[in-house]
Design a protein around this motif. Structure first.
Motif, mmCIF file in Angstrom:
data_model
loop_
_atom_site.group_PDB
_atom_site.id
_atom_site.type_symbol
_atom_site.label_atom_id
_atom_site.label_comp_id
_atom_site.label_asym_id
_atom_site.label_seq_id
_atom_site.Cartn_x
_atom_site.Cartn_y
_atom_site.Cartn_z
ATOM 1 N N ASP A 34 -5.632 -23.789 0.962
ATOM 2 C CA ASP A 34 -5.289 -22.461 0.443
ATOM 3 C C ASP A 34 -4.799 -21.549 1.548
ATOM 4 N N PHE A 35 -3.846 -20.721 1.193
ATOM 5 C CA PHE A 35 -3.305 -19.733 2.124
ATOM 6 C C PHE A 35 -3.356 -18.360 1.468
ATOM 7 N N LEU A 36 -3.700 -17.351 2.263
ATOM 8 C CA LEU A 36 -3.613 -15.989 1.757
ATOM 9 C C LEU A 36 -2.180 -15.516 1.978
ATOM 10 N N THR A 37 -1.496 -15.265 0.888
ATOM 11 C CA THR A 37 -0.123 -14.744 0.983
ATOM 12 C C THR A 37 -0.014 -13.608 -0.024
ATOM 13 N N ARG A 38 1.058 -12.833 0.083
ATOM 14 C CA ARG A 38 1.244 -11.724 -0.853
ATOM 15 C C ARG A 38 2.599 -11.880 -1.534
ATOM 16 N N GLY A 39 2.548 -12.173 -2.832
ATOM 17 C CA GLY A 39 3.797 -12.237 -3.573
ATOM 18 C C GLY A 39 4.578 -10.946 -3.436
ATOM 19 N N ALA A 40 3.840 -9.823 -3.349
ATOM 20 C CA ALA A 40 4.496 -8.514 -3.323
ATOM 21 C C ALA A 40 5.228 -8.253 -2.017
ATOM 22 N N GLY A 58 0.085 -31.129 -6.058
ATOM 23 C CA GLY A 58 0.599 -29.892 -6.631
ATOM 24 C C GLY A 58 0.821 -28.853 -5.554
ATOM 25 N N THR A 59 1.806 -28.002 -5.771
ATOM 26 C CA THR A 59 2.050 -26.895 -4.856
ATOM 27 C C THR A 59 2.292 -25.660 -5.709
ATOM 28 N N GLY A 60 1.949 -24.494 -5.175
ATOM 29 C CA GLY A 60 2.230 -23.307 -5.962
ATOM 30 C C GLY A 60 1.952 -22.036 -5.199
ATOM 31 N N ALA A 61 2.542 -20.948 -5.671
ATOM 32 C CA ALA A 61 2.296 -19.632 -5.092
ATOM 33 C C ALA A 61 2.057 -18.652 -6.223
ATOM 34 N N GLY A 62 1.128 -17.743 -6.008
ATOM 35 C CA GLY A 62 0.862 -16.699 -6.991
ATOM 36 C C GLY A 62 0.972 -15.342 -6.322
ATOM 37 N N TYR A 63 0.423 -14.318 -6.974
ATOM 38 C CA TYR A 63 0.505 -12.964 -6.415
ATOM 39 C C TYR A 63 -0.327 -12.842 -5.137
ATOM 40 N N ALA A 101 7.505 -21.026 7.495
ATOM 41 C CA ALA A 101 7.035 -20.889 8.875
ATOM 42 C C ALA A 101 6.133 -19.668 9.029
ATOM 43 N N ALA A 102 6.423 -18.609 8.313
ATOM 44 C CA ALA A 102 5.674 -17.364 8.483
ATOM 45 C C ALA A 102 4.337 -17.373 7.750
ATOM 46 N N ASN A 103 4.226 -18.174 6.715
ATOM 47 C CA ASN A 103 3.054 -18.050 5.845
ATOM 48 C C ASN A 103 2.104 -19.251 5.816
ATOM 49 N N LEU A 104 2.607 -20.439 6.168
ATOM 50 C CA LEU A 104 1.767 -21.629 5.972
ATOM 51 C C LEU A 104 1.236 -22.180 7.292
ATOM 52 N N GLY A 105 0.885 -21.312 8.194
ATOM 53 C CA GLY A 105 0.269 -21.762 9.439
ATOM 54 C C GLY A 105 -1.220 -21.972 9.270
ATOM 55 N N PRO A 106 -1.854 -22.635 10.264
ATOM 56 C CA PRO A 106 -3.286 -22.928 10.164
ATOM 57 C C PRO A 106 -4.155 -21.671 10.228
ATOM 58 N N GLY A 107 -3.629 -20.598 10.801
ATOM 59 C CA GLY A 107 -4.446 -19.396 10.990
ATOM 60 C C GLY A 107 -4.991 -18.834 9.694
ATOM 61 N N GLY A 108 -4.216 -18.913 8.616
ATOM 62 C CA GLY A 108 -4.669 -18.329 7.354
ATOM 63 C C GLY A 108 -5.158 -19.353 6.358
ATOM 64 N N THR A 127 0.157 -17.077 11.611
ATOM 65 C CA THR A 127 -0.723 -16.559 10.593
ATOM 66 C C THR A 127 0.046 -15.474 9.849
ATOM 67 N N ALA A 128 0.035 -15.570 8.517
ATOM 68 C CA ALA A 128 0.827 -14.616 7.737
ATOM 69 C C ALA A 128 0.395 -13.188 8.039
ATOM 70 N N LYS A 129 1.376 -12.321 8.207
ATOM 71 C CA LYS A 129 1.082 -10.893 8.331
ATOM 72 C C LYS A 129 1.121 -10.318 6.922
ATOM 73 N N LEU A 130 -0.041 -9.922 6.440
ATOM 74 C CA LEU A 130 -0.129 -9.501 5.044
ATOM 75 C C LEU A 130 0.093 -8.008 4.899
ATOM 76 N N GLY A 131 0.858 -7.645 3.879
ATOM 77 C CA GLY A 131 1.016 -6.242 3.536
ATOM 78 C C GLY A 131 -0.268 -5.693 2.931
ATOM 79 N N ALA A 132 -0.292 -4.385 2.711
ATOM 80 C CA ALA A 132 -1.483 -3.769 2.122
ATOM 81 C C ALA A 132 -1.690 -4.307 0.711
ATOM 82 N N PRO A 133 -2.942 -4.533 0.313
ATOM 83 C CA PRO A 133 -3.167 -4.989 -1.066
ATOM 84 C C PRO A 133 -2.789 -3.884 -2.052
#
Lengths: 444, 483
Positions: free
Chosen positions: B75-81, B122-127, B220-227, B256-262
């Protein structure tokens, strides 16, 4: 409370390469009133599943009463003589999962709940097995007609392509054949059901000697036997129902039917009559469906979706049932393409099997898929109960697993190829197309 | 007729006078033994085992040895927004493309290898995140991990495969814009969120604007081991799986993904408004009502979930028993509570017979008003609703999925680490009055977003008679005639 669509009754598989041998431990006995009882302990979590199957389905409905077996199933959740209230009410506060379903061949019911509540579940199931009618009212019947008609609207009338299964059965089985009308039934025939119909159906089919009870999960076997005897023992037996098994129909020509729906794309279903569940050829056709349409590298997916890019999706399945089965290949057109183009492409792939037969490797892939599916289905106590009860209801042997597995083990590429040749003739089948009112122009 | 009857009587006439005997006493009515519960069986939930890869990526394992199957998810923490509106769908596209070419295999070869192994991938991305997952037999775990490592670390993003996937996706958008159920879900998100967060959806234009280069950059920006975190369930132990993972992910590097504000919860909709999508000729209206209702960590949130169970969260709830079992308007009416990064959303959902649409809305409103007026939740209702959660809890641990799902929610939504351990305590604490108050504080029947997909000509006049302002919207949620 589901009227099953044409979900394939996928039987399960064992291959010699298996690291572990799949099996479900059980013991079986019969009450004097003829009720089959199968006990299968599993102490993973303190939960027990009470699972009851009746050997009655929509195939057993009277003429003009389509949808009735399923409507009847609904009425069994509205109270019985000694528990005349909504069936969910006493069970839900105990954390129970409760439901039932009806298909062409059989009707089943279950509740999975904390082990200490086993007596309540047995009491409730037994009461509606023996003492349903005293709690029946016209009000309940009318309400459940409305509910079931809304179920039909929700699952068949409203969804895009929702009428497909109804059309497949209607055009594959002749009028009067028990599979001619889908389990959900016709609106006007659901509406026509009477209290006398309910009484007659109950007395004919809902008998302990036409039912099978399975307990799976965390229970003590001796304690369970005592409780089963206490609650189900007093249920009176009746004359065992007899039915005549109709001959498997055959298409005599290539039959084409087009139906209109509010959909953006044409979708096609190619349908053949095939052997019944567990009959010779049934397992081979399961394996054939895998080779044709399971995975991007399968024959149909690769041709229609990957290479030609004329379809969004393609599926193939042997929809097994007790009297006889249907083999179905289905595909949805991509934008700019149409049903006729899909049918031609499917025919080309199926025709090629004659010159480029299904290989041992393709059969092995199918075997492996069924093997994994089998383990998935026995991973839960509810899955085990359903499997034991399916085998017992259809073959009178909850341990039929070994025989079911053996037929996949024995299947060969030669057998799969000859099943293809014997059962999927291009000139004797149904092609159903569902599409928009104005057909999509064909793009070549 | 009369003659026939007479004949029948004659035929049945006894030849000798009957002997009068006292009728046998009727058998005593059958009374089943009252079912009394057996002894309670002990239960303690299974524990998760925790470890980490050499590179530091956390691994959690929930064992279950009932069947020789394993599931594994990264799992990765990413922001669809965080994706610009003009590129809506970029995260989903990048995730979807991972198994369309990776390492030395092309799309068909990846699929064929998985088929050969009997494995799923399976692969997928959500919000709120992205994930890759596999499921397989335990003795096929290593070769399946080989495919997973290729897919995650060495995707090739072939341009011709993106053409294929995009074309299928655009077809699916047309299906989504036609299906009443899918329209209702999309429009509900759009009404609540406008063109942000859950209201953002890929369009044909945004999909055509996405390039392979952008997908590679997103990867490259979102699927690193850091997150990343790794979750494993089934017939395998931590000690067994760690070396398998280290052998394949030991050299895993990346950002490690740089996440925007929730996102913050949306403002409540205007009063008494129905957003109506016209679907002429349909047999049923798809009806939704929705609101944001706070955070799962609110002190009274357990009380609210119990109230929701009683109102609409289960079969024998006020709303379902009324709309289905009393009135027969629907096959089922339910309310549910779900989490996202903005908080929690409550929603009502039912498919209603077209001609009963307005009566069903009226009945729903009546239930929602009654509970805050004439008919507050009773102690018995609250106990029943609580019981469903408390006594049903052990059964959820039969397979590893429930515990793994909870652990994922803890991380994604920042819940306390002891969230699972305190579940029963939280659910046992609220009184009936607490449940009543938590409900009344959150659900204002006048400030829900009502979405209806149905035959406008047949239902609109009656819906307006109920006092609703009806706003016609198209299948994408755009106000018709609006700016």
């Amino acid at each position: 409370m589901v009227a099953a669509k044409g979900a394939a009754m996928h039987a399960l598989l064992w291959s010699v390469a298996l690291a572990a041998t799949p099996s479900i431990p059980f013991s079986r006995y019969e009450l004097p009133n003829g009720l089959d009882v199968t006990l299968s302990p599993d102490h993973t979590v303190p939960v027990v599943c009470v699972n009851v199957w009746y050997d009655v389905g929509s195939r057993d409905e009277a003429a003009g009463r389509s949808g009735f077996a399923h409507l009847f199933e609904h009425l069994r959740f509205n109270g019985s003589q000694h528990a005349d209230d909504d069936y969910f009410k006493p069970l839900q506060p105990l954390g129970a999962r409760v439901n039932g379903s009806t298909n062409l061949d059989r009707t089943n019911y279950y509740e999975c709940l904390p082990s200490e509540q086993l007596p309540l579940a047995l009491f409730l199931e037994a009461d509606r097995m023996g003492w349903l009618l005293p709690a029946l009212t016209e009000t309940k019947l009318q309400n459940q007609k409305d509910v079931v008609r809304n179920e039909r609207r929700q699952n068949y009338d409203n969804p895009p392509y929702g009428q497909a299964w109804l059309e497949i059965l209607r055009n594959s089985y002749p009028e009067g054949h028990p599979y001619h009308i889908a389990t959900i039934g016709k609106h006007e025939e659901i509406e026509a059901a009477t209290l006398d119909d309910v009484k007659g159906f109950f007395r004919t089919w809902y008998l302990p000697n036409n039912a099978s009870l399975v307990l799976s999960g965390d229970f003590d076997e001796a304690e369970a036997r005592t409780l089963v005897e206490r609650y189900f023992g007093p249920v009176a037996a009746g004359p065992s129902p007899v039915r005549t098994v109709p001959a498997r129909p055959a298409f005599t020509e290539a039959k084409a039917v087009r139906a209109v729906d509010d959909v953006p794309f044409e979708k096609v279903w190619l349908v053949w009559h095939t052997p019944a569940l567990f009959q010779p050829g049934d397992a081979e056709l399961d394996l054939l469906s895998s080779a044709l349409a399971s995975g991007k590298d399968s024959r149909l997916y690769k041709a229609l979706v990957h290479e030609q890019q004329i379809a969004q999706d393609v599926t193939a399945y042997q929809s097994s049932a007790g009297y006889s089965s249907l083999f179905v290949v289905s595909a949805t057109a991509s934008a700019g393409h149409g049903g006729a183009e899909l049918v031609a492409a499917i025919d080309a792939v199926l025709g090629e099997v004659a010159t480029r037969p299904i290989t041992d490797a393709e059969v092995e892939v199918g075997r492996t898929a069924y093997e994994v599916q089998f383990f998935g289905s026995i991973a839960t106590i509810q899955g085990k109960a359903d499997l034991l009860n399916n085998y017992n209801t259809r073959t009178h042997d909850p341990g039929y697993l070994a025989k079911d597995l053996a037929r996949y083990q024995a299947a060969t590429a030669a057998g799969v190829n000859s099943a293809h040749k014997e059962w999927l003739p291009p000139d004797r089948r149904l092609v159903l197309t569902i599409g928009p009112a104005s057909a999509t122009p064909e793009v070549k | 007729m009369r003659a026939l009857l007479l004949l029948a009587l004659v035929a049945c006439a006894p030849k000798a006078p009957p002997v009068v005997e006292a009728p046998p006493p009727p058998p005593p009515p059958y009374v089943p033994a009252p079912p009394t519960p057996l002894a309670t069986r002990p239960f303690s939930p299974p524990a998760a085992t925790r470890g980490a890869l050499g590179s530091g990526v956390p691994v959690v394992v929930v064992e279950n040895h009932e069947v020789p199957l394993v599931t594994l998810r990264i799992d990765f923490l990413t922001r669809g927004a965080d994706v610009p509106l003009a590129k809506a769908g970029l995260a989903e596209a990048a995730m979807d493309m991972l198994n369309e070419g990776a390492g030395k295999r092309d799309a068909l070869q990846i699929s064929a290898e998985l088929q050969r192994l009997g494995a799923g991938l399976g692969t997928g991305a959500g919000y709120d995140g992205a994930s890759v997952s596999i499921s397989c037999l335990r003795d096929k775990l290593e070769p399946t991990l080989d495919v997973l490592a290729d897919v995650l670390l060495r995707p090739t993003f072939p341009a011709e495969e993106w053409e294929r996937r995009r074309s299928l996706w655009i077809d699916d958008l047309q299906d989504a814009r036609n299906s009443p159920g899918r329209i209702a879900s999309r429009v509900t998100d759009r009404v609540l969120w406008g063109q942000s967060y859950r209201g953002v959806e890929a369009t044909e234009a945004s999909l055509r604007a996405i390039t392979v280069k952008e997908m590679k950059a997103w990867h490259a920006a979102n699927l690193g081991p850091g997150g990343a975190t790794i979750q494993v369930g089934g017939d395998v132990t931590l000690a067994e799986v760690l070396p398998m993972l280290d052998a394949r992910f030991g050299g895993w590097k990346g950002k490690t993904a740089k996440l925007g504000a929730p996102p913050t919860a949306p403002v409540p909709p205007p009063q008494n408004t129905v957003w109506l999508v016209d679907k002429p000729g349909v047999a049923q209206s798809v009806v939704r009502a929705a609101a944001y209702v706070g955070r799962p960590t609110d002190p009274d949130f357990a009380a609210f979930t119990i109230a929701n169970n009683a109102m609409g969260g289960q079969f024998a709830s006020r709303i379902n028993l009324d709309l289905r079992e009393q009135k027969g308007y629907t096959y089922g009416a339910r309310t549910s509570v779900s989490y996202d990064l903005a908080g929690t959303s409550w929603s009502f959902s039912a498919n209603i017979h077209t001609e009963k649409t307005a009566p069903a809305l009226e009945a729903l409103l009546q239930q929602l008003r009654d509970v805050e007026g004439a008919r507050p939740l009773t102690a018995a209702e609250v106990e029943d609703a609580r019981g469903a959660s408390v006594f049903g809890w052990p059964g959820r641990f039969e397979s590893p999925d429930y515990l793994l799902g909870q652990l994922d929610a803890i991380r994604t939504y920042g819940l306390p680490e002891d969230w699972v351990a305190t579940y029963l305590t939280r659910m046992r604490a609220p009184s009936a009055a607490d449940a009543q108050k938590a409900w009344a504080d959150r659900i204002d029947p006048d400030r829900l977003a009502f979405i209806v997909v149905g035959d406008a000509a047949r239902i609109r006049p009656e819906v307006e008679k109920l006092g609703f302002v009806v706003i016609p919207v198209d299948v994408d949620g755009n106000v018709i005639g609006g700016k």
